[in-house]
Scaffold this motif. Structure first.
Motif, PDB file in Angstrom:
ATOM      1  N   ARG A  85     -34.338  19.240  55.609  1.00  0.00           N
ATOM      2  CA  ARG A  85     -35.282  18.957  57.337  1.00  0.00           C
ATOM      3  C   ARG A  85     -34.248  18.140  57.552  1.00  0.00           C
ATOM      4  O   ARG A  85     -34.141  17.929  59.057  1.00  0.00           O
ATOM      5  N   ALA A  86     -34.126  16.501  56.814  1.00  0.00           N
ATOM      6  CA  ALA A  86     -32.947  16.004  57.590  1.00  0.00           C
ATOM      7  C   ALA A  86     -31.905  16.055  58.350  1.00  0.00           C
ATOM      8  O   ALA A  86     -31.697  15.782  59.058  1.00  0.00           O
ATOM      9  N   ALA A  87     -31.260  17.056  57.428  1.00  0.00           N
ATOM     10  CA  ALA A  87     -29.971  17.572  58.013  1.00  0.00           C
ATOM     11  C   ALA A  87     -30.058  18.465  59.052  1.00  0.00           C
ATOM     12  O   ALA A  87     -29.166  18.059  59.731  1.00  0.00           O
ATOM     13  N   ALA A  88     -31.431  19.404  58.816  1.00  0.00           N
ATOM     14  CA  ALA A  88     -31.440  19.342  60.580  1.00  0.00           C
ATOM     15  C   ALA A  88     -31.368  19.084  61.775  1.00  0.00           C
ATOM     16  O   ALA A  88     -31.353  19.259  62.974  1.00  0.00           O
ATOM     17  N   SER A  89     -31.639  18.072  61.697  1.00  0.00           N
ATOM     18  CA  SER A  89     -32.159  16.603  62.183  1.00  0.00           C
ATOM     19  C   SER A  89     -31.441  15.942  62.774  1.00  0.00           C
ATOM     20  O   SER A  89     -31.413  15.245  63.633  1.00  0.00           O
ATOM     21  N   ALA A  90     -30.286  15.469  61.829  1.00  0.00           N
ATOM     22  CA  ALA A  90     -29.658  15.010  61.673  1.00  0.00           C
ATOM     23  C   ALA A  90     -28.075  14.941  63.196  1.00  0.00           C
ATOM     24  O   ALA A  90     -28.292  16.290  63.826  1.00  0.00           O
ATOM     25  N   PRO A  91     -27.793  14.073  63.882  1.00  0.00           N
ATOM     26  CA  PRO A  91     -27.445  14.017  65.173  1.00  0.00           C
ATOM     27  C   PRO A  91     -25.617  15.075  64.375  1.00  0.00           C
ATOM     28  O   PRO A  91     -25.681  14.780  63.680  1.00  0.00           O
ATOM     29  N   LEU A  92     -25.866  15.751  65.653  1.00  0.00           N
ATOM     30  CA  LEU A  92     -24.481  16.675  65.528  1.00  0.00           C
ATOM     31  C   LEU A  92     -23.066  15.855  65.567  1.00  0.00           C
ATOM     32  O   LEU A  92     -22.920  15.405  66.556  1.00  0.00           O
ATOM     33  N   THR A  93     -22.058  16.892  64.557  1.00  0.00           N
ATOM     34  CA  THR A  93     -21.013  15.936  64.385  1.00  0.00           C
ATOM     35  C   THR A  93     -19.642  17.286  64.324  1.00  0.00           C
ATOM     36  O   THR A  93     -20.665  18.262  64.036  1.00  0.00           O
ATOM     37  N   PRO A  94     -18.349  16.956  64.904  1.00  0.00           N
ATOM     38  CA  PRO A  94     -17.511  18.188  64.224  1.00  0.00           C
ATOM     39  C   PRO A  94     -17.649  17.942  62.648  1.00  0.00           C
ATOM     40  O   PRO A  94     -18.152  16.560  61.434  1.00  0.00           O
ATOM     41  N   GLY A  95     -17.620  19.225  62.173  1.00  0.00           N
ATOM     42  CA  GLY A  95     -17.948  19.650  60.720  1.00  0.00           C
ATOM     43  C   GLY A  95     -16.280  18.240  60.032  1.00  0.00           C
ATOM     44  O   GLY A  95     -15.323  18.691  60.154  1.00  0.00           O
ATOM     45  N   ALA A  96     -16.745  17.969  58.882  1.00  0.00           N
ATOM     46  CA  ALA A  96     -15.694  17.716  58.515  1.00  0.00           C
ATOM     47  C   ALA A  96     -16.564  16.957  56.834  1.00  0.00           C
ATOM     48  O   ALA A  96     -17.712  17.123  56.530  1.00  0.00           O
ATOM     49  N   LEU A  97     -15.456  16.642  55.492  1.00  0.00           N
ATOM     50  CA  LEU A  97     -15.695  16.281  54.543  1.00  0.00           C
ATOM     51  C   LEU A  97     -15.871  14.735  54.179  1.00  0.00           C
ATOM     52  O   LEU A  97     -15.657  14.394  55.391  1.00  0.00           O
ATOM     53  N   ALA A  98     -16.529  14.693  53.530  1.00  0.00           N
ATOM     54  CA  ALA A  98     -16.749  12.621  53.030  1.00  0.00           C
ATOM     55  C   ALA A  98     -15.572  12.348  53.566  1.00  0.00           C
ATOM     56  O   ALA A  98     -16.362  11.096  53.674  1.00  0.00           O
ATOM     57  N   ASP A  99     -14.475  12.770  52.861  1.00  0.00           N
ATOM     58  CA  ASP A  99     -13.359  11.999  53.084  1.00  0.00           C
ATOM     59  C   ASP A  99     -12.610  11.778  54.355  1.00  0.00           C
ATOM     60  O   ASP A  99     -11.341  11.595  54.878  1.00  0.00           O
ATOM     61  N   ASP A 100     -13.476  12.876  55.687  1.00  0.00           N
ATOM     62  CA  ASP A 100     -12.570  12.586  57.068  1.00  0.00           C
ATOM     63  C   ASP A 100     -11.876  13.688  56.888  1.00  0.00           C
ATOM     64  O   ASP A 100     -11.325  14.423  58.463  1.00  0.00           O
ATOM     65  N   THR A 101     -11.423  14.472  56.167  1.00  0.00           N
ATOM     66  CA  THR A 101     -10.607  15.831  56.104  1.00  0.00           C
ATOM     67  C   THR A 101     -11.744  16.708  57.413  1.00  0.00           C
ATOM     68  O   THR A 101     -12.739  16.872  57.634  1.00  0.00           O
ATOM     69  N   PRO A 102     -11.027  17.063  58.698  1.00  0.00           N
ATOM     70  CA  PRO A 102     -11.862  18.182  59.088  1.00  0.00           C
ATOM     71  C   PRO A 102     -11.897  18.962  58.968  1.00  0.00           C
ATOM     72  O   PRO A 102     -11.188  20.069  58.502  1.00  0.00           O
ATOM     73  N   VAL A 103     -13.375  20.147  58.450  1.00  0.00           N
ATOM     74  CA  VAL A 103     -13.574  21.588  59.166  1.00  0.00           C
ATOM     75  C   VAL A 103     -14.314  22.291  60.003  1.00  0.00           C
ATOM     76  O   VAL A 103     -15.656  21.494  60.558  1.00  0.00           O
TER      77      VAL A 103
ATOM     78  N   ASP B 120     -24.768  30.029  74.880  1.00  0.00           N
ATOM     79  CA  ASP B 120     -25.328  28.236  74.799  1.00  0.00           C
ATOM     80  C   ASP B 120     -26.389  27.957  73.866  1.00  0.00           C
ATOM     81  O   ASP B 120     -26.015  26.838  73.049  1.00  0.00           O
ATOM     82  N   GLU B 121     -27.133  28.843  72.802  1.00  0.00           N
ATOM     83  CA  GLU B 121     -28.052  28.187  71.959  1.00  0.00           C
ATOM     84  C   GLU B 121     -26.759  28.208  70.664  1.00  0.00           C
ATOM     85  O   GLU B 121     -27.162  27.001  70.673  1.00  0.00           O
ATOM     86  N   ALA B 122     -26.128  28.350  70.209  1.00  0.00           N
ATOM     87  CA  ALA B 122     -24.324  27.958  69.059  1.00  0.00           C
ATOM     88  C   ALA B 122     -24.327  27.016  69.945  1.00  0.00           C
ATOM     89  O   ALA B 122     -23.627  26.422  68.616  1.00  0.00           O
ATOM     90  N   VAL B 123     -23.787  26.675  71.126  1.00  0.00           N
ATOM     91  CA  VAL B 123     -23.328  24.879  71.136  1.00  0.00           C
ATOM     92  C   VAL B 123     -24.509  24.290  70.683  1.00  0.00           C
ATOM     93  O   VAL B 123     -24.406  23.026  70.350  1.00  0.00           O
ATOM     94  N   ALA B 124     -25.827  24.353  71.505  1.00  0.00           N
ATOM     95  CA  ALA B 124     -26.744  23.677  71.175  1.00  0.00           C
ATOM     96  C   ALA B 124     -26.860  23.078  69.185  1.00  0.00           C
ATOM     97  O   ALA B 124     -27.514  21.728  68.823  1.00  0.00           O
ATOM     98  N   LEU B 125     -26.462  23.831  68.854  1.00  0.00           N
ATOM     99  CA  LEU B 125     -26.465  24.055  67.306  1.00  0.00           C
ATOM    100  C   LEU B 125     -25.588  23.287  66.668  1.00  0.00           C
ATOM    101  O   LEU B 125     -25.296  22.745  65.646  1.00  0.00           O
TER     102      LEU B 125
END
Length: 542
Positions: free
Chosen positions: A221-239, A252-257
């Motif tokens: 639940r905490a992860a679902a409510s966390a701020p939206l950020t670009p997908g990335a690994l813990a070492d900042d490798t972008p995914v 629109d829903e996809a962008v909101a999620l």
């Protein structure tokens, strides 16, 4: 779930054929309208599914079959039961997309029978408190309108990852596990933990197991409510985390999620309900709407994926004994090349239209069911003839995975469809409940093929995306990145869980998890090995 209605007796009718026909027509029409109304209330993919069910209920072929049985003296009840059963068997024998629709017929038939008998339709119970719903399978009409305040999770003994139960559960963020062989052994009133991420149902858990489950649920639940950020690994490798969409209205829903673009846009919705191929103008409007919703972002469009298992009168409706291995995907489009050319024309025109009005989307176009290097060369050449700048292929069969180093010399990118890749690797129909246990993308044989494509992409500097259901599994998503995937595309509701899982692992972690899974002998062992190798395992056990 309440038990299905018993089959009617094949006894002669006491009414006239005209009276029985009127009863049957009225019941079928009422059920079709009810399904449409449920779909309108549910919206999204559920509305598409239920509207399709309504169309099935009123299919002219079914109507004729019902009328014929009534004309021979049967009751409306028996005529409906027997006609639907015969039609179901025909669809089930065809396999693939239509094989999946066969299960939907059971629900429609039950609803019509209930209407004829004047009794409630079997469906979801209402015990008056939150509960885990256990069933053989769940009808789309019931899944679409589940009370999420009461239904904590869904467990079914039948179905696979691409069944309507699974698809609609994902869209509604319902915790669900389908194809659990021992689900019928769970008793009413029993306490269970349903861990969809691990695919495990724990009956009669201990106090420690319950506490760990509560902590995992809180973390989710905490992860679902966390701020939206670009997908990335813990070492900042972008995914990049992208969305799988079937209609432009879902943008629109996809962008909101948190979707960073579209990794798979299925164009079938324009074709499957049409008696004739949509015009270039009709297609252009839909594509322009999609591209306009994702300005500045990547949008990967798959050209029509239809053929023998999704027969279209204007494409290929010839009967085939084994449609999953027949004229489908790019093969079908090559046999009707004008449809492919019109689709590419509409895509190119939509792209130009959106760009002319300002910043456009980054349009990528790919072909489905590519199995040879020659097919790759064919598609990329014809796509570029129409001005498509980025042309790629879907890797869904073992041959294209094994030849990825050659295919990617001709294609700009590859996108791995793990649903079909698993089906063809394991020789197990992905829609057949009896072999659902084989339909698991965790299997090392499937993972090895993904690794082949990832290695080819890395060597040639070409992107390799994942757009099958495997990308929505938070732990498997990490493994796929470790195998070389450069982006992940999934149902928008899965984005938060996958984003959180990636952020808990570095690229070295991902590669270590991938190696652990590859060293296993089967899917269950691969999943367990990856979990044991994950740095988050210890946190989950504390």
């Amino acid at each position: 779930m309440s038990e299905p209605l018993p089959a009617p007796d094949d006894a002669p009718s006491a009414l006239t054929p005209a009276e029985e026909t009127a009863r049957a027509r009225a019941a079928v029409s009422a059920v079709a309208r009810e399904l449409e109304a449920r779909g309108a209330r549910a919206g999204g993919a559920a509305q598409d599914v239920l509207e399709a069910q309504a169309m099935i209920a009123e299919d002219p072929t079914l109507e004729t079959e019902i009328d014929d049985r009534i004309a021979r003296g049967s009751t409306a009840e028996w005529a409906v039961h027997d006609a639907f059963r015969s039609f179901r068997d025909t669809l089930a024998a065809m396999g693939g997309y239509l094989g999946e629709r066969a299960a939907d017929l059971d629900d429609v038939a039950q609803r019509v029978l209930a209407r004829l008998r004047g009794v409630p339709t079997p469906g979801v119970p209402d015990p008056g408190h939150p509960f885990v719903l256990v069933a053989r399978d769940l009808a789309p009409a019931d899944t679409a309108l589940l009370d999420l305040g009461q239904v904590l999770a869904v467990v079914t003994s039948e179905g696979g990852p691409t069944s309507h139960t699974a698809i609609l559960a994902r869209e509604k963020s319902i915790v669900a596990i389908v194809g659990v062989q021992d689900a019928g052994a769970l008793a009413d009133g029993q306490t269970v933990i349903v861990d969809a991420a691990a695919g495990v149902v724990t009956a009669d858990p201990s106090a420690d197991e319950l506490e760990r489950a509560r902590r995992r649920a809180d973390a989710r639940r905490a992860a679902a409510s966390a701020p939206l950020t670009p997908g990335a690994l813990a070492d900042d490798t972008p995914v990049p985390l992208l969305a799988n969409l079937g209609k432009a209205e879902g943008a629109d829903e996809a962008v909101a999620l948190g979707a960073e673009g579209v990794g798979l846009f299925r164009t079938e919705f324009l074709f499957l309900s049409a008696a004739a191929a949509p015009t270039i103008a009709e297609q252009r409007v839909a594509y322009a709407r999609l591209l306009g919703s994702f300005r500045g972002k990547k949008v990967v469009v798959r050209v029509l994926d239809a053929g023998a298992d999704k027969p279209l009168a204007f494409l290929n409706d010839a009967h085939e004994e084994n449609p999953a291995l027949g004229l489908r995907g790019l093969r079908a489009l090559r046999a009707s090349e004008d449809i492919l050319r019109e689709q590419l024309t509409a895509l190119a025109e939509a792209d130009a239209e959106v760009r002319a009005s300002g910043e456009g989307a980054d349009l990528w176009v790919m072909a489905p069911m590519v199995s040879t290097v020659e097919e790759t060369a064919y598609f990329t050449a014809i796509a570029r003839d129409y001005g498509i700048r980025t042309a790629g292929v879907m890797v869904e069969v073992p041959s294209s995975a094994l030849l990825a180093d050659r295919i990617l010399t001709r294609a700009d990118f590859a996108s791995i469809g793990t649903n079909d890749l698993t089906q063809y690797t394991m020789a197990a129909d992905r829609l057949l409940g009896s072999v659902a246990s084989f339909q698991d993308a965790w299997h090392p044989a499937v993972l090895r093929l993904v690794r082949e494509v990832g290695a080819a992409g890395r060597a040639l500097g070409k992107p390799v995306g994942i757009c099958g259901e495997a990308a929505a599994d938070p732990l498997l998503a990490v493994v796929l990145v470790g195998l070389g995937a450069t982006s992940l595309s999934m149902a928008p509701t899965a984005l938060a869980d996958v984003r959180a899982s990636l952020l808990a692992h570095t690229l070295d972690d991902a590669r270590r998890l991938a190696d652990a899974a590859l060293a296993a002998d089967d899917a269950a062992s691969a999943r367990a090995a990856a979990r044991a190798a994950s740095p988050t395992k210890k946190e989950a056990e504390q």
